[in-house]
Design a protein around this motif. Structure first.
Motif, PDB file in Angstrom:
ATOM      1  N   VAL A 176       0.822  -1.207   0.000  1.00  0.00           N
ATOM      2  CA  VAL A 176       0.000   0.000   0.000  1.00  0.00           C
ATOM      3  C   VAL A 176       0.856   1.257   0.000  1.00  0.00           C
ATOM      4  O   VAL A 176       0.562   2.220  -0.713  1.00  0.00           O
ATOM      5  CB  VAL A 176      -0.974   0.001   1.201  1.00  0.00           C
ATOM      6  N   LYS A 177       1.922   1.246   0.755  1.00  0.00           N
ATOM      7  CA  LYS A 177       2.809   2.412   0.818  1.00  0.00           C
ATOM      8  C   LYS A 177       3.405   2.718  -0.552  1.00  0.00           C
ATOM      9  O   LYS A 177       3.389   3.859  -1.006  1.00  0.00           O
ATOM     10  CB  LYS A 177       3.917   2.175   1.845  1.00  0.00           C
ATOM     11  N   LYS A 178       3.899   1.699  -1.221  1.00  0.00           N
ATOM     12  CA  LYS A 178       4.504   1.880  -2.546  1.00  0.00           C
ATOM     13  C   LYS A 178       3.445   2.299  -3.562  1.00  0.00           C
ATOM     14  O   LYS A 178       3.694   3.168  -4.400  1.00  0.00           O
ATOM     15  CB  LYS A 178       5.187   0.584  -2.987  1.00  0.00           C
ATOM     16  N   LEU A 179       2.261   1.698  -3.479  1.00  0.00           N
ATOM     17  CA  LEU A 179       1.181   2.063  -4.394  1.00  0.00           C
ATOM     18  C   LEU A 179       0.786   3.527  -4.213  1.00  0.00           C
ATOM     19  O   LEU A 179       0.528   4.228  -5.201  1.00  0.00           O
ATOM     20  CB  LEU A 179      -0.033   1.150  -4.184  1.00  0.00           C
ATOM     21  N   ASN A 180       0.756   4.001  -2.977  1.00  0.00           N
ATOM     22  CA  ASN A 180       0.444   5.410  -2.722  1.00  0.00           C
ATOM     23  C   ASN A 180       1.511   6.334  -3.289  1.00  0.00           C
ATOM     24  O   ASN A 180       1.202   7.390  -3.842  1.00  0.00           O
ATOM     25  CB  ASN A 180       0.252   5.664  -1.226  1.00  0.00           C
ATOM     26  N   GLU A 181       2.781   5.937  -3.169  1.00  0.00           N
ATOM     27  CA  GLU A 181       3.885   6.719  -3.734  1.00  0.00           C
ATOM     28  C   GLU A 181       3.748   6.802  -5.254  1.00  0.00           C
ATOM     29  O   GLU A 181       3.910   7.875  -5.840  1.00  0.00           O
ATOM     30  CB  GLU A 181       5.223   6.088  -3.383  1.00  0.00           C
ATOM     31  N   ILE A 182       3.469   5.674  -5.870  1.00  0.00           N
ATOM     32  CA  ILE A 182       3.308   5.632  -7.328  1.00  0.00           C
ATOM     33  C   ILE A 182       2.118   6.484  -7.750  1.00  0.00           C
ATOM     34  O   ILE A 182       2.197   7.245  -8.721  1.00  0.00           O
ATOM     35  CB  ILE A 182       3.157   4.174  -7.819  1.00  0.00           C
ATOM     36  N   ASN A 183       1.030   6.388  -7.019  1.00  0.00           N
ATOM     37  CA  ASN A 183      -0.163   7.168  -7.347  1.00  0.00           C
ATOM     38  C   ASN A 183       0.115   8.668  -7.261  1.00  0.00           C
ATOM     39  O   ASN A 183      -0.332   9.432  -8.116  1.00  0.00           O
ATOM     40  CB  ASN A 183      -1.326   6.794  -6.428  1.00  0.00           C
ATOM     41  N   LYS A 184       0.864   9.094  -6.261  1.00  0.00           N
ATOM     42  CA  LYS A 184       1.221  10.511  -6.129  1.00  0.00           C
ATOM     43  C   LYS A 184       2.031  10.981  -7.334  1.00  0.00           C
ATOM     44  O   LYS A 184       1.828  12.083  -7.835  1.00  0.00           O
ATOM     45  CB  LYS A 184       1.993  10.755  -4.837  1.00  0.00           C
ATOM     46  N   LYS A 185       2.944  10.130  -7.795  1.00  0.00           N
ATOM     47  CA  LYS A 185       3.748  10.472  -8.970  1.00  0.00           C
ATOM     48  C   LYS A 185       2.875  10.568 -10.218  1.00  0.00           C
ATOM     49  O   LYS A 185       3.059  11.458 -11.049  1.00  0.00           O
ATOM     50  CB  LYS A 185       4.861   9.440  -9.182  1.00  0.00           C
ATOM     51  N   ILE A 186       1.920   9.663 -10.345  1.00  0.00           N
ATOM     52  CA  ILE A 186       1.010   9.673 -11.490  1.00  0.00           C
ATOM     53  C   ILE A 186       0.182  10.948 -11.492  1.00  0.00           C
ATOM     54  O   ILE A 186       0.024  11.594 -12.536  1.00  0.00           O
ATOM     55  CB  ILE A 186       0.104   8.422 -11.482  1.00  0.00           C
ATOM     56  N   VAL A 187      -0.335  11.331 -10.341  1.00  0.00           N
ATOM     57  CA  VAL A 187      -1.139  12.554 -10.229  1.00  0.00           C
ATOM     58  C   VAL A 187      -0.299  13.773 -10.586  1.00  0.00           C
ATOM     59  O   VAL A 187      -0.750  14.664 -11.305  1.00  0.00           O
ATOM     60  CB  VAL A 187      -1.748  12.681  -8.810  1.00  0.00           C
ATOM     61  N   LYS A 188       0.933  13.815 -10.114  1.00  0.00           N
ATOM     62  CA  LYS A 188       1.830  14.938 -10.408  1.00  0.00           C
ATOM     63  C   LYS A 188       2.087  15.045 -11.918  1.00  0.00           C
ATOM     64  O   LYS A 188       2.013  16.133 -12.493  1.00  0.00           O
ATOM     65  CB  LYS A 188       3.153  14.775  -9.663  1.00  0.00           C
ATOM     66  N   ILE A 189       2.367  13.929 -12.551  1.00  0.00           N
ATOM     67  CA  ILE A 189       2.605  13.920 -14.002  1.00  0.00           C
ATOM     68  C   ILE A 189       1.349  14.354 -14.744  1.00  0.00           C
ATOM     69  O   ILE A 189       1.418  15.145 -15.694  1.00  0.00           O
ATOM     70  CB  ILE A 189       3.082  12.533 -14.467  1.00  0.00           C
ATOM     71  N   HIS A 190       0.205  13.877 -14.314  1.00  0.00           N
ATOM     72  CA  HIS A 190      -1.071  14.241 -14.937  1.00  0.00           C
ATOM     73  C   HIS A 190      -1.306  15.751 -14.825  1.00  0.00           C
ATOM     74  O   HIS A 190      -1.675  16.405 -15.806  1.00  0.00           O
ATOM     75  CB  HIS A 190      -2.212  13.461 -14.284  1.00  0.00           C
ATOM     76  N   ASP A 191      -1.074  16.302 -13.646  1.00  0.00           N
ATOM     77  CA  ASP A 191      -1.254  17.744 -13.440  1.00  0.00           C
ATOM     78  C   ASP A 191      -0.294  18.560 -14.305  1.00  0.00           C
ATOM     79  O   ASP A 191      -0.682  19.584 -14.883  1.00  0.00           O
ATOM     80  CB  ASP A 191      -1.069  18.104 -11.967  1.00  0.00           C
ATOM     81  N   GLU A 192       0.949  18.114 -14.401  1.00  0.00           N
ATOM     82  CA  GLU A 192       1.932  18.803 -15.242  1.00  0.00           C
ATOM     83  C   GLU A 192       1.507  18.759 -16.705  1.00  0.00           C
ATOM     84  O   GLU A 192       1.678  19.738 -17.439  1.00  0.00           O
ATOM     85  CB  GLU A 192       3.314  18.177 -15.071  1.00  0.00           C
ATOM     86  N   ASN A 193       0.964  17.632 -17.130  1.00  0.00           N
ATOM     87  CA  ASN A 193       0.507  17.491 -18.505  1.00  0.00           C
ATOM     88  C   ASN A 193      -0.644  18.457 -18.798  1.00  0.00           C
ATOM     89  O   ASN A 193      -0.681  19.084 -19.860  1.00  0.00           O
ATOM     90  CB  ASN A 193       0.082  16.054 -18.774  1.00  0.00           C
ATOM     91  N   ILE A 194      -1.569  18.589 -17.868  1.00  0.00           N
ATOM     92  CA  ILE A 194      -2.690  19.512 -18.043  1.00  0.00           C
ATOM     93  C   ILE A 194      -2.180  20.947 -18.151  1.00  0.00           C
ATOM     94  O   ILE A 194      -2.578  21.698 -19.045  1.00  0.00           O
ATOM     95  CB  ILE A 194      -3.703  19.379 -16.889  1.00  0.00           C
ATOM     96  N   LYS A 195      -1.275  21.329 -17.252  1.00  0.00           N
ATOM     97  CA  LYS A 195      -0.709  22.684 -17.284  1.00  0.00           C
ATOM     98  C   LYS A 195      -0.004  22.950 -18.604  1.00  0.00           C
ATOM     99  O   LYS A 195      -0.149  24.016 -19.198  1.00  0.00           O
ATOM    100  CB  LYS A 195       0.252  22.890 -16.114  1.00  0.00           C
ATOM    101  N   PHE A 196       0.769  21.975 -19.064  1.00  0.00           N
ATOM    102  CA  PHE A 196       1.477  22.131 -20.333  1.00  0.00           C
ATOM    103  C   PHE A 196       0.495  22.309 -21.486  1.00  0.00           C
ATOM    104  O   PHE A 196       0.672  23.181 -22.337  1.00  0.00           O
ATOM    105  CB  PHE A 196       2.381  20.917 -20.598  1.00  0.00           C
ATOM    106  N   THR A 197      -0.549  21.492 -21.503  1.00  0.00           N
ATOM    107  CA  THR A 197      -1.538  21.551 -22.579  1.00  0.00           C
ATOM    108  C   THR A 197      -2.245  22.897 -22.597  1.00  0.00           C
ATOM    109  O   THR A 197      -2.407  23.509 -23.668  1.00  0.00           O
ATOM    110  CB  THR A 197      -2.566  20.413 -22.430  1.00  0.00           C
ATOM    111  N   LEU A 198      -2.661  23.371 -21.438  1.00  0.00           N
ATOM    112  CA  LEU A 198      -3.340  24.669 -21.368  1.00  0.00           C
ATOM    113  C   LEU A 198      -2.409  25.805 -21.797  1.00  0.00           C
ATOM    114  O   LEU A 198      -2.821  26.707 -22.533  1.00  0.00           O
ATOM    115  CB  LEU A 198      -3.871  24.916 -19.960  1.00  0.00           C
TER     116      LEU A 198
END
Length: 66
Positions: free
Chosen positions: A11-33
């Motif tokens: 669970v700890k590792k999955l949460n770390e991975i999920n945080k990284k995924i969310v960060k990348i997703h947010d960066e992608n949205i900012k870049f696109t806009l």
């Protein structure tokens, strides 16, 4: 890495991975806009914004402000 953490129910590792995924997703949205705002005549901008709306990544109001 994700599959291993999932298989091991780490669970700890999955949460770390999920945080990284969310960060990348947010960066992608900012870049696109930003790209769309700086390149309003580009068909790529229109396509990228359409993708954000379809994926419900941002609101239509946010798209309209670009």
């Amino acid at each position: 890495m994700f599959q291993k953490a999932r298989t091991e129910n780490d669970v700890k590792k999955l949460n770390e991975i999920n945080k990284k995924i969310v960060k990348i997703h947010d960066e992608n949205i900012k870049f696109t806009l930003k790209f769309a705002k700086e390149n309003p005549d580009s068909y790529i901008s229109a396509f990228a914004l359409q993708t954000l709306v379809k994926n419900k990544s941002v609101s239509k109001d946010t798209i309209a402000s670009v």
